[in-house]
Design an enzyme around this catalytic site. Structure first.
Site, PDB file in Angstrom:
ATOM      1  N   HIS A 297       0.842  -1.193   0.000  1.00  9.52           N
ATOM      2  CA  HIS A 297       0.000   0.000   0.000  1.00  9.52           C
ATOM      3  C   HIS A 297       0.875   1.241   0.000  1.00  9.52           C
ATOM      4  CE1 HIS A 297      -3.094   2.921   1.266  1.00  9.52           C
ATOM      5  NE2 HIS A 297      -3.973   2.030   0.852  1.00  9.52           N
ATOM      6  N   ASP A 355      -7.694  -4.412  -0.529  1.00 10.17           N
ATOM      7  CA  ASP A 355      -8.257  -4.733  -1.840  1.00 10.17           C
ATOM      8  C   ASP A 355      -8.204  -6.225  -2.140  1.00 10.17           C
ATOM      9  OD1 ASP A 355      -8.785  -1.980  -2.691  1.00 10.17           O
ATOM     10  OD2 ASP A 355      -6.613  -1.762  -2.718  1.00 10.17           O
TER      11      ASP A 355
END
Length: 421
Positions: A297, A355
């Site tokens: 991320h 995600d």
């Protein structure tokens, strides 16, 4: 050259780094700050969300995201973002009842859907229809009145799930399902997505809770691209429906809201567990162009706290639906195991992010890939309207107007057309 950065005033927050106040930088020095993407620039002060990417911390109004996901509902979280405190029982009941009442759409809005082709992407339908709401709810677009701002904020939180679900139903050629006052927020959304008018629809609590957690974990994430877009458009005095439509448009970009869709695409491309080792080697090869989607991320450098919550939720959903031996989910589990144990990924802190799991959960719930970003928008609406409301109410609010460093041609004279080379 004039004053140095250390000579400008410092603005301190309650958590996180301080900021140097450069509002008088150009007047004092004759230069601009240069920060493409604004990665090192604070565009505002905000009391809504705090992120510490190095430590894996996400707070909403001071409450850890882990506690909210475990002990609160999405409606409670939306109330918290909007008003600054968690609701008591009476406040929650009133807020929930008002959202339920506002979930219905003006009947003429049904006609909007007929203007789209059946193969239109649901995000296009959502973006266009949300922008058009200002033509139906004019009593909520006067941003100078607190009651008007609050009404529009609630309407957006309540109506966007209905528009989103109807967008899906329209692309499938199926009957629109109206929201029900006796259903919870996530349960209502699943009902509007999948119920049939000729039979009773029952949502399994585990599945409703899984979707509710996805909504909580995507409700707000500080000054990301779509939230910054909402604030920028809002700074012009645009009505709130236009501002949120702009946020939806920004979210539509694959670099922002489409990451969980990319996870499913990656897994489909891998195909079988036996292909994972070859895929991993391709990921390690910088020249291959193959990326490991759903891992790592930009903000979180140690771990994504939202991913840890969804990892357990994912396993609960798989168990509830008996998908333990489904090839896709079996493939995802093996890829997760290898990536977590391989030194290449561990040393680079490429851990599974939100995600990776949200895409798998939505897939398990039967939600098509075309709706993944739409659900992101449904969840993020509470954060968008909270950020918009905070921005409008901030003292000394000015229209957003970034500067630039010009690199084009110097001043030159225009030649008549007949004399141009």
């Amino acid at each position: 050259m004039g004053p140095q950065a250390s000579e400008f005033p410092v603005i301190s927050g309650t958590l996180g780094p301080d900021g140097v106040d450069f509002r008088k930088l150009t007047a004092a020095t004759g230069v601009f700050s240069f920060d493409p993407g604004y990665g090192e620039t604070a565009s505002c002060t905000s009391a809504i969300t705090f992120i510490d990417g190095d430590q894996g911390v996400l707070l909403h109004r001071g409450y850890p995201i882990e506690q909210l996901a475990e002990h609160a509902s999405y409606v409670e979280t939306a109330y918290l973002l909007l008003y600054g405190e968690l609701p008591n029982k009476q406040q929650l009941a009133e807020f929930d009842a008002h959202l339920s009442e506002q979930a219905l759409l003006h009947e003429q809005i049904r006609n909007f859907f007929n203007g789209f082709r059946r193969d239109t992407h649901p995000m296009a339908i959502l973006c266009g229809t949300v922008a058009a709401l200002s033509g139906f709810y004019a009593d909520g677009i006067d941003i100078s009145h607190p009651a008007s701002r609050d009404l529009s904020a609630r309407r957006l939180i309540a109506k966007i799930p209905t528009i989103a679900a109807w967008a899906y139903r329209y692309t499938q050629g199926e009957t629109f399902i109206y929201p029900k006052s006796n259903f919870g927020f996530a349960e209502n959304f699943l009902s509007m997505m999948f119920a049939r008018p000729d039979r009773k629809y029952v949502v399994k609590p585990v599945l409703a809770r899984a979707l509710d957690r996805i909504f909580i974990l995507h409700a707000d994430h500080e000054q990301n691209a779509s939230t910054s877009t909402v604030r920028l458009v809002g700074s012009t005095g645009a009505n709130p429906f236009a501002c949120i439509a702009a946020g939806i448009a920004a979210l539509w970009g694959p670099a922002h809201g489409g990451a969980n869709e990319a996870v499913l695409t990656m897994l489909t491309a891998i195909g079988e567990k036996k292909n994972i080792p070859q895929f991993i080697e391709q990921v390690k090869d910088k020249d291959s162009g193959i990326r490991l989607m759903g891992f790592g991320h930009r903000v979180y450098k140690s771990f994504d706290p939202r991913a840890q919550i969804l990892a357990q939720t994912y396993r609960e959903v798989i168990e509830e639906l008996n998908l333990d031996h489904d090839p896709l989910f079996d493939l995802a589990t093996e890829l997760e195991r290898i990536a977590r144990s391989d030194d290449y990924f561990v040393s680079r802190q490429l851990y599974p992010n939100v995600d990776f799991y949200s895409g798998l959960i939505l897939k398990a719930l039967g939600i098509p890939v075309s709706m993944f970003t739409v659900l992101f928008a449904v969840a993020r609406t509470s954060g968008w309207v909270s950020q918009w409301k905070e921005m409008i109410e901030a003292p000394g609010q000015r229209i957003g107007r970034p500067r630039q460093i010009y690199t084009g041609a110097r001043k030159r004279d225009l030649q008549p057309l007949s004399e141009r080379p």
